[in-house]
Design an enzyme around this catalytic site. Sequence first.
Site, PDB file in Angstrom:
ATOM      1  N   ASN A 122       9.519  24.271  39.558  1.00 11.42           N
ATOM      2  CA  ASN A 122       9.750  25.680  39.901  1.00 11.42           C
ATOM      3  C   ASN A 122       9.807  25.892  41.399  1.00 11.42           C
ATOM      4  O   ASN A 122      10.707  26.565  41.925  1.00 11.42           O
ATOM      5  CB  ASN A 122       8.650  26.553  39.291  1.00 11.42           C
ATOM      6  CG  ASN A 122       8.663  26.543  37.782  1.00 11.42           C
ATOM      7  OD1 ASN A 122       9.519  25.915  37.162  1.00 11.42           O
ATOM      8  ND2 ASN A 122       7.709  27.232  37.178  1.00 11.42           N
ATOM      9  N   HIS A 168      46.251  57.350  53.403  1.00 10.98           N
ATOM     10  CA  HIS A 168      46.699  57.652  52.050  1.00 10.98           C
ATOM     11  C   HIS A 168      48.020  56.947  51.731  1.00 10.98           C
ATOM     12  O   HIS A 168      48.810  57.414  50.916  1.00 10.98           O
ATOM     13  CB  HIS A 168      46.884  59.168  51.835  1.00 10.98           C
ATOM     14  CG  HIS A 168      45.684  59.967  52.209  1.00 10.98           C
ATOM     15  ND1 HIS A 168      44.591  60.123  51.381  1.00 10.98           N
ATOM     16  CD2 HIS A 168      45.388  60.654  53.350  1.00 10.98           C
ATOM     17  CE1 HIS A 168      43.684  60.867  51.984  1.00 10.98           C
ATOM     18  NE2 HIS A 168      44.137  61.202  53.190  1.00 10.98           N
ATOM     19  N   SER A 289      60.700  31.710  44.130  1.00 11.94           N
ATOM     20  CA  SER A 289      60.819  32.119  42.726  1.00 11.94           C
ATOM     21  C   SER A 289      61.567  31.042  41.959  1.00 11.94           C
ATOM     22  O   SER A 289      62.520  30.441  42.471  1.00 11.94           O
ATOM     23  CB  SER A 289      61.575  33.452  42.635  1.00 11.94           C
ATOM     24  OG  SER A 289      62.006  33.683  41.309  1.00 11.94           O
ATOM     25  N   LYS A 295      63.987  34.955  46.906  1.00 18.24           N
ATOM     26  CA  LYS A 295      62.610  35.437  47.019  1.00 18.24           C
ATOM     27  C   LYS A 295      61.783  34.572  47.968  1.00 18.24           C
ATOM     28  O   LYS A 295      61.910  33.364  48.024  1.00 18.24           O
ATOM     29  CB  LYS A 295      61.925  35.462  45.661  1.00 18.24           C
ATOM     30  CG  LYS A 295      62.443  36.513  44.709  1.00 18.24           C
ATOM     31  CD  LYS A 295      62.118  37.908  45.173  1.00 18.24           C
ATOM     32  CE  LYS A 295      60.633  38.202  45.245  1.00 18.24           C
ATOM     33  NZ  LYS A 295      59.964  38.112  43.940  1.00 18.24           N
ATOM     34  N   GLU A 302      48.227  36.925  47.814  1.00 18.92           N
ATOM     35  CA  GLU A 302      47.958  37.505  46.497  1.00 18.92           C
ATOM     36  C   GLU A 302      46.775  36.801  45.827  1.00 18.92           C
ATOM     37  O   GLU A 302      45.954  37.440  45.148  1.00 18.92           O
ATOM     38  CB  GLU A 302      49.209  37.397  45.629  1.00 18.92           C
ATOM     39  CG  GLU A 302      50.335  38.300  46.102  1.00 18.92           C
ATOM     40  CD  GLU A 302      51.645  38.054  45.392  1.00 18.92           C
ATOM     41  OE1 GLU A 302      52.564  38.853  45.575  1.00 18.92           O
ATOM     42  OE2 GLU A 302      51.757  37.053  44.658  1.00 18.92           O
ATOM     43  N   LYS A 337      22.815  29.251  39.973  1.00 19.09           N
ATOM     44  CA  LYS A 337      23.536  28.255  40.767  1.00 19.09           C
ATOM     45  C   LYS A 337      25.044  28.349  40.622  1.00 19.09           C
ATOM     46  O   LYS A 337      25.772  28.347  41.613  1.00 19.09           O
ATOM     47  CB  LYS A 337      23.035  26.849  40.409  1.00 19.09           C
ATOM     48  CG  LYS A 337      21.566  26.659  40.754  1.00 19.09           C
ATOM     49  CD  LYS A 337      20.990  25.423  40.129  1.00 19.09           C
ATOM     50  CE  LYS A 337      19.486  25.466  40.169  1.00 19.09           C
ATOM     51  NZ  LYS A 337      18.903  26.580  39.375  1.00 19.09           N
TER      52      LYS A 337
END
Length: 647
Positions: A122, A168, A289, A295, A302, A337
């Site tokens: 412990n 915003h 892509s 692309k 990401e 852990k």
Amino acid sequence: MNRAKGPRPGPRLWGGGFSQRLDPVLEAFCESFSFDHRLLRADVAANRAWVAALAEADLLSAQEAARLDAALRAVGDEPPRAAPASPDAATFEDVHSYVEAELARRAGADLAGKLRTGRSRNDLVATDLRLWCREAIAALRQALADCVGGLAGLAERSGGLIVPGYTHLRRAQPILLAHQILAHAHRLMRDDERFQEAAGRLDECPLGSGALAGTTVPVDRQRLAGRLGFARPASNSLDAVSDRDFVADALYAAALAMVHLSQIAEDLILATAEELGWLALGDAAATGSSLMPQKKNPDVLELIRGKAGRVCGRLSGFLATLKGLPAAYNRDLQEDKEPLFDALDTTAASLRALAALLAHLRPVPERALSDEGDGLLATDLADYLVARGVPFARAHGLAGEAAARARRDGTTLLRLPLETLRSISPLFGEDVSGWLSAPRSIARRDREGGTAPERVAEDLGRVRSWAAARRAPGEVEAPDDPALPNGHGDVAPVRLRQASEDDLPPIESRIRYWSDRGVLLPLAGRELHAALPDFRVLSPSGDPSALLAFGSLRRYSPRLAEIRSLVVDDAQRGRGFGRRLIDHLLDEARAEGLRRVFVLTRAPEFFERLGFARVPRESLPEKVFVDCSLCARRDRCDEQALVKDLA
């Protein structure tokens, strides 16, 4: 029903009162060695400290302690032996049973069995996890500094590029792109503070707490804590074995750091999108892509954004694990852990990925905000009226009318006729056009923290200095060192750098040479490899493989470190290389907030010239009871201890 035999159980640290072995299904469910083997180095370090404590308490003879310590060193120098795939192969319940089994194999079962005297799994696992967490946090803080440095570099490359600032997700006011990039740097700098605070709160040693009620062994727990680099022993044995607040602290710091990395990733995804295009993402940092050839995808960003949710989940899951636990240790805590390992690994990997990606971003000046402000100068028009005595509330309304008129007419505020503006307020004068440009708008925001170029330059300087003080050195000039003759009558500059894997063989060879002669303590194998990030090397610019000198800064606690393994090539003595290394290591210590640095040396006069003061060796228990107690010359040591206070 017949059961498969399953793996043969390895040695257990319990079971004397049991008549049957644990059901194999339950044994597999309970084992933790498959993941807590990562604590091996920490477990070896804690056990070595306990061996020294038992020897001091006269529960081990000097010979027994030496044999156990040598066996522990050997266990720590080798990777854990993977359990073979055979159904009859032995398995280990956890890293502690693995270490004891290895000790029994190397030193004999009777001697290995003495290691558990007065100690429990412990308090041992609580100590191991703190040691592991301390190292992991130090590495994360380094990775944070690398990212902050990368953001500073991108901000510097962005120069005076003006872009729309958003609130915003709507265009708001002109700002310097560098200002936005540095805002993210400040988030990561706060993350570093959180990790530093987490490291400070885990800086107490549970070892010697026993299972929950303390130990009957007369160990000096202050010295025991010092051996392991802790500031103090845990004050309450019951709390010590069950306290996992430090895990929650580390998880919270990691989760918030990942939230910040996700925000950075989102802003960079938007900034590199065709719709904004302020930054260009290099091919080396993008993917394509499988269907659409045109692309260029920001997959790295990401993934960073996606992994943030994973780390946040680790935090919330672990808090749920803690919430219903009664006092003292419970097996639920085995579940500390995997969340900790995964969260800190994921955070470290994300930081490394971001630091690498930042180098592949290029500002695109052609996508800057036009000087006319593209409809973002209404606040500046209000400020113009305020400067002429109009209350801001009224100025805000008048500027809003002007902005609406410009939108209706399909033009900008700058191109609105003066008569139109005067129809809104007669206070608009011919000088109003001088207010309505993006460069003038940002230049007026020149208070501390503003987006004015001079303020952003100041902020960039602060951020760069912060990162430079904390990042491990790459190749940097060491201009104060005497130049090195290059054989052609010229001199070659000397460079200071962090030691690399290629430096391991010559460093190990030279340390062995001097340790065989009793000048240095031994440092080799896995232990040297683990300490390699602490080493700094001086080498000629034209031949980085040549080592002129090297040395390391060993951290014992957030307050104390030692300059050790300092070696200058015999042919280079007297050129100031040793002084240069020491000065640099002291600078690193100061940047980390360390308070004291010490050395043990037979050349005290040299260090006194550098501001070190002589102290008794006994005043440095962290050293005396970790290394000195294991040194063959401990009873006839002629080295002088010196300390330099950095506070």
